[in-house]
Design a protein around this motif. Structure first.
Motif, PDB file in Angstrom:
ATOM      1  N   ASP A  97       0.802  -1.228   0.000  1.00 40.04           N
ATOM      2  CA  ASP A  97       0.000   0.000   0.000  1.00 40.04           C
ATOM      3  C   ASP A  97       0.835   1.278   0.000  1.00 40.04           C
ATOM      4  O   ASP A  97       0.311   2.359   0.233  1.00 40.04           O
ATOM      5  CB  ASP A  97      -0.955  -0.001   1.194  1.00 40.04           C
ATOM      6  N   GLY A  98       2.135   1.142  -0.272  1.00 41.28           N
ATOM      7  CA  GLY A  98       2.993   2.313  -0.321  1.00 41.28           C
ATOM      8  C   GLY A  98       3.590   2.674   1.024  1.00 41.28           C
ATOM      9  O   GLY A  98       4.403   3.585   1.110  1.00 41.28           O
ATOM     10  N   THR A  99       3.193   1.979   2.084  1.00 42.95           N
ATOM     11  CA  THR A  99       3.787   2.211   3.394  1.00 42.95           C
ATOM     12  C   THR A  99       4.765   1.082   3.693  1.00 42.95           C
ATOM     13  O   THR A  99       4.771   0.059   3.017  1.00 42.95           O
ATOM     14  CB  THR A  99       2.731   2.280   4.521  1.00 42.95           C
ATOM     15  N   GLU A 100       5.557   1.303   4.708  1.00 42.41           N
ATOM     16  CA  GLU A 100       6.538   0.293   5.111  1.00 42.41           C
ATOM     17  C   GLU A 100       6.222  -0.215   6.513  1.00 42.41           C
ATOM     18  O   GLU A 100       7.103  -0.640   7.237  1.00 42.41           O
ATOM     19  CB  GLU A 100       7.944   0.882   5.059  1.00 42.41           C
ATOM     20  N   ARG A 101       4.967  -0.175   6.874  1.00 42.44           N
ATOM     21  CA  ARG A 101       4.601  -0.638   8.213  1.00 42.44           C
ATOM     22  C   ARG A 101       4.260  -2.128   8.159  1.00 42.44           C
ATOM     23  O   ARG A 101       3.534  -2.580   7.260  1.00 42.44           O
ATOM     24  CB  ARG A 101       3.447   0.172   8.774  1.00 42.44           C
ATOM     25  N   PRO A 102       4.797  -2.883   9.113  1.00 40.56           N
ATOM     26  CA  PRO A 102       4.461  -4.303   9.157  1.00 40.56           C
ATOM     27  C   PRO A 102       2.951  -4.501   9.299  1.00 40.56           C
ATOM     28  O   PRO A 102       2.261  -3.688   9.911  1.00 40.56           O
ATOM     29  CB  PRO A 102       5.200  -4.797  10.405  1.00 40.56           C
ATOM     30  N   MET A 103       2.471  -5.568   8.712  1.00 38.75           N
ATOM     31  CA  MET A 103       1.048  -5.890   8.732  1.00 38.75           C
ATOM     32  C   MET A 103       0.803  -7.203   9.455  1.00 38.75           C
ATOM     33  O   MET A 103       1.676  -8.068   9.511  1.00 38.75           O
ATOM     34  CB  MET A 103       0.502  -6.015   7.309  1.00 38.75           C
ATOM     35  N   VAL A 104      -0.410  -7.357   9.973  1.00 37.64           N
ATOM     36  CA  VAL A 104      -0.819  -8.573  10.674  1.00 37.64           C
ATOM     37  C   VAL A 104      -1.725  -9.391   9.761  1.00 37.64           C
ATOM     38  O   VAL A 104      -2.696  -8.878   9.212  1.00 37.64           O
ATOM     39  CB  VAL A 104      -1.562  -8.230  11.989  1.00 37.64           C
ATOM     40  N   PHE A 105      -1.377 -10.666   9.598  1.00 40.01           N
ATOM     41  CA  PHE A 105      -2.255 -11.635   8.956  1.00 40.01           C
ATOM     42  C   PHE A 105      -3.141 -12.175  10.067  1.00 40.01           C
ATOM     43  O   PHE A 105      -2.707 -12.986  10.890  1.00 40.01           O
ATOM     44  CB  PHE A 105      -1.456 -12.779   8.326  1.00 40.01           C
ATOM     45  N   CYS A 106      -4.369 -11.723  10.120  1.00 37.66           N
ATOM     46  CA  CYS A 106      -5.251 -12.030  11.244  1.00 37.66           C
ATOM     47  C   CYS A 106      -5.643 -13.497  11.313  1.00 37.66           C
ATOM     48  O   CYS A 106      -6.003 -13.983  12.377  1.00 37.66           O
ATOM     49  CB  CYS A 106      -6.486 -11.140  11.193  1.00 37.66           C
ATOM     50  N   TRP A 107      -5.550 -14.223  10.222  1.00 37.89           N
ATOM     51  CA  TRP A 107      -5.927 -15.632  10.248  1.00 37.89           C
ATOM     52  C   TRP A 107      -4.913 -16.483  10.996  1.00 37.89           C
ATOM     53  O   TRP A 107      -5.224 -17.577  11.441  1.00 37.89           O
ATOM     54  CB  TRP A 107      -6.146 -16.175   8.839  1.00 37.89           C
ATOM     55  N   MET A 108      -3.674 -15.988  11.194  1.00 35.93           N
ATOM     56  CA  MET A 108      -2.648 -16.805  11.853  1.00 35.93           C
ATOM     57  C   MET A 108      -2.661 -16.639  13.372  1.00 35.93           C
ATOM     58  O   MET A 108      -2.595 -17.679  14.022  1.00 35.93           O
ATOM     59  CB  MET A 108      -1.273 -16.456  11.284  1.00 35.93           C
ATOM     60  N   PRO A 109      -2.591 -15.603  14.024  1.00 39.44           N
ATOM     61  CA  PRO A 109      -2.158 -14.278  13.582  1.00 39.44           C
ATOM     62  C   PRO A 109      -0.631 -14.163  13.596  1.00 39.44           C
ATOM     63  O   PRO A 109       0.052 -14.802  14.396  1.00 39.44           O
ATOM     64  CB  PRO A 109      -2.768 -13.362  14.642  1.00 39.44           C
ATOM     65  N   ALA A 110      -0.107 -13.311  12.693  1.00 42.56           N
ATOM     66  CA  ALA A 110       1.329 -13.078  12.592  1.00 42.56           C
ATOM     67  C   ALA A 110       1.565 -11.692  12.019  1.00 42.56           C
ATOM     68  O   ALA A 110       0.753 -11.182  11.237  1.00 42.56           O
ATOM     69  CB  ALA A 110       1.986 -14.117  11.702  1.00 42.56           C
ATOM     70  N   VAL A 111       2.684 -11.063  12.415  1.00 42.53           N
ATOM     71  CA  VAL A 111       3.072  -9.763  11.887  1.00 42.53           C
ATOM     72  C   VAL A 111       4.259  -9.964  10.955  1.00 42.53           C
ATOM     73  O   VAL A 111       5.144 -10.791  11.233  1.00 42.53           O
ATOM     74  CB  VAL A 111       3.386  -8.754  13.023  1.00 42.53           C
ATOM     75  N   ALA A 112       4.287  -9.222   9.838  1.00 43.80           N
ATOM     76  CA  ALA A 112       5.323  -9.448   8.831  1.00 43.80           C
ATOM     77  C   ALA A 112       5.643  -8.184   8.045  1.00 43.80           C
ATOM     78  O   ALA A 112       4.807  -7.285   7.919  1.00 43.80           O
ATOM     79  CB  ALA A 112       4.871 -10.537   7.868  1.00 43.80           C
ATOM     80  N   GLU A 132      -6.083 -14.715  19.788  1.00 41.45           N
ATOM     81  CA  GLU A 132      -6.954 -15.526  18.942  1.00 41.45           C
ATOM     82  C   GLU A 132      -6.882 -15.062  17.492  1.00 41.45           C
ATOM     83  O   GLU A 132      -6.855 -13.862  17.215  1.00 41.45           O
ATOM     84  CB  GLU A 132      -8.401 -15.416  19.430  1.00 41.45           C
ATOM     85  N   ALA A 133      -6.883 -16.012  16.593  1.00 41.22           N
ATOM     86  CA  ALA A 133      -6.951 -15.697  15.171  1.00 41.22           C
ATOM     87  C   ALA A 133      -8.310 -15.079  14.865  1.00 41.22           C
ATOM     88  O   ALA A 133      -9.322 -15.434  15.473  1.00 41.22           O
ATOM     89  CB  ALA A 133      -6.747 -16.957  14.349  1.00 41.22           C
ATOM     90  N   ARG A 134      -8.314 -14.144  13.939  1.00 41.22           N
ATOM     91  CA  ARG A 134      -9.556 -13.496  13.489  1.00 41.22           C
ATOM     92  C   ARG A 134      -9.531 -13.396  11.967  1.00 41.22           C
ATOM     93  O   ARG A 134      -9.307 -12.315  11.399  1.00 41.22           O
ATOM     94  CB  ARG A 134      -9.676 -12.113  14.104  1.00 41.22           C
ATOM     95  N   PRO A 135      -9.706 -14.515  11.288  1.00 38.34           N
ATOM     96  CA  PRO A 135      -9.595 -14.530   9.831  1.00 38.34           C
ATOM     97  C   PRO A 135     -10.489 -13.519   9.131  1.00 38.34           C
ATOM     98  O   PRO A 135     -10.149 -12.992   8.071  1.00 38.34           O
ATOM     99  CB  PRO A 135      -9.963 -15.960   9.441  1.00 38.34           C
ATOM    100  N   GLU A 136     -11.638 -13.224   9.725  1.00 35.38           N
ATOM    101  CA  GLU A 136     -12.576 -12.276   9.099  1.00 35.38           C
ATOM    102  C   GLU A 136     -12.008 -10.867   8.999  1.00 35.38           C
ATOM    103  O   GLU A 136     -12.479 -10.056   8.205  1.00 35.38           O
ATOM    104  CB  GLU A 136     -13.908 -12.264   9.870  1.00 35.38           C
ATOM    105  N   ALA A 137     -10.968 -10.555   9.793  1.00 34.67           N
ATOM    106  CA  ALA A 137     -10.371  -9.207   9.784  1.00 34.67           C
ATOM    107  C   ALA A 137      -9.367  -9.011   8.651  1.00 34.67           C
ATOM    108  O   ALA A 137      -8.956  -7.882   8.391  1.00 34.67           O
ATOM    109  CB  ALA A 137      -9.714  -8.912  11.130  1.00 34.67           C
ATOM    110  N   GLY A 138      -8.966 -10.084   7.986  1.00 33.69           N
ATOM    111  CA  GLY A 138      -8.062  -9.960   6.849  1.00 33.69           C
ATOM    112  C   GLY A 138      -6.639  -9.624   7.249  1.00 33.69           C
ATOM    113  O   GLY A 138      -6.065 -10.249   8.126  1.00 33.69           O
ATOM    114  N   VAL A 139      -6.088  -8.586   6.602  1.00 29.73           N
ATOM    115  CA  VAL A 139      -4.721  -8.118   6.853  1.00 29.73           C
ATOM    116  C   VAL A 139      -4.818  -6.683   7.338  1.00 29.73           C
ATOM    117  O   VAL A 139      -5.430  -5.842   6.663  1.00 29.73           O
ATOM    118  CB  VAL A 139      -3.851  -8.208   5.580  1.00 29.73           C
TER     119      VAL A 139
END
Length: 152
Positions: A97-112, A132-139
């Motif tokens: 998205d043009g930013t360099e901020r780490p994102m969370v994959f909510c289905w795992m959850p994990a930050v990357a 808790e994982a929250r897959p519905e939240a996306g990334v």
């Protein structure tokens, strides 16, 4: 019984250039090099725990791959981007998205956070998060993940 992934191998176009690149990544140590076979191996973390193999191939045999390095959450959140900048490595998040901020994959959850090697292999620093994982939240950006009420 499978206990984990011990090694992975990727193709590179210029082994000497790739050795220099991978040697600058924290936690990687060159452990074996064969000039004739055009291969190099790196320990990931502690010696003999995990291994990365680089194989020089001509352009016609090259296809980029993706793999991720397990890292400490706080290092990803507070130091990874500045480390990559200091080493002239462009980074981006999963959403690109043009930013360099780490994102969370909510289905795992994990930050990357993502970056590329000199040949276009897509690399990632990742850390599994508590909560808790929250897959519905996306990334999501990490601060939005925290506002959802999960543990940091």
């Amino acid at each position: 019984m499978i206990k984990g992934l011990y090694e992975t191998h990727v193709y590179v176009k210029d082994l000497a250039r790739s050795i220099v690149f991978y040697q600058q990544l924290p936690g990687l140590q060159l452990c074996h090099y064969e000039k004739e076979r055009k291969i190099a191996f790196f320990w990931i973390g502690a010696p003999q725990k995990f291994m990365l193999g680089l194989w020089e191939k001509p352009e016609a045999e090259f296809s980029p791959r993706h793999f991720a390095f397990a890292c400490d959450k706080n290092w990803i959140l507070h130091e990874s981007v500045s480390f990559l900048h200091a080493n002239n490595i462009r980074c981006y998040n999963f959403l690109n998205d043009g930013t360099e901020r780490p994102m969370v994959f909510c289905w795992m959850p994990a930050v990357a956070i993502y970056f590329d090697d000199p040949d276009g292999n897509v690399l990632e620093f990742i850390s599994i998060l508590e909560g808790e994982a929250r897959p519905e939240a996306g990334v999501l950006p990490y601060d939005e993940w925290l506002r959802m009420g999960d543990k940091a």
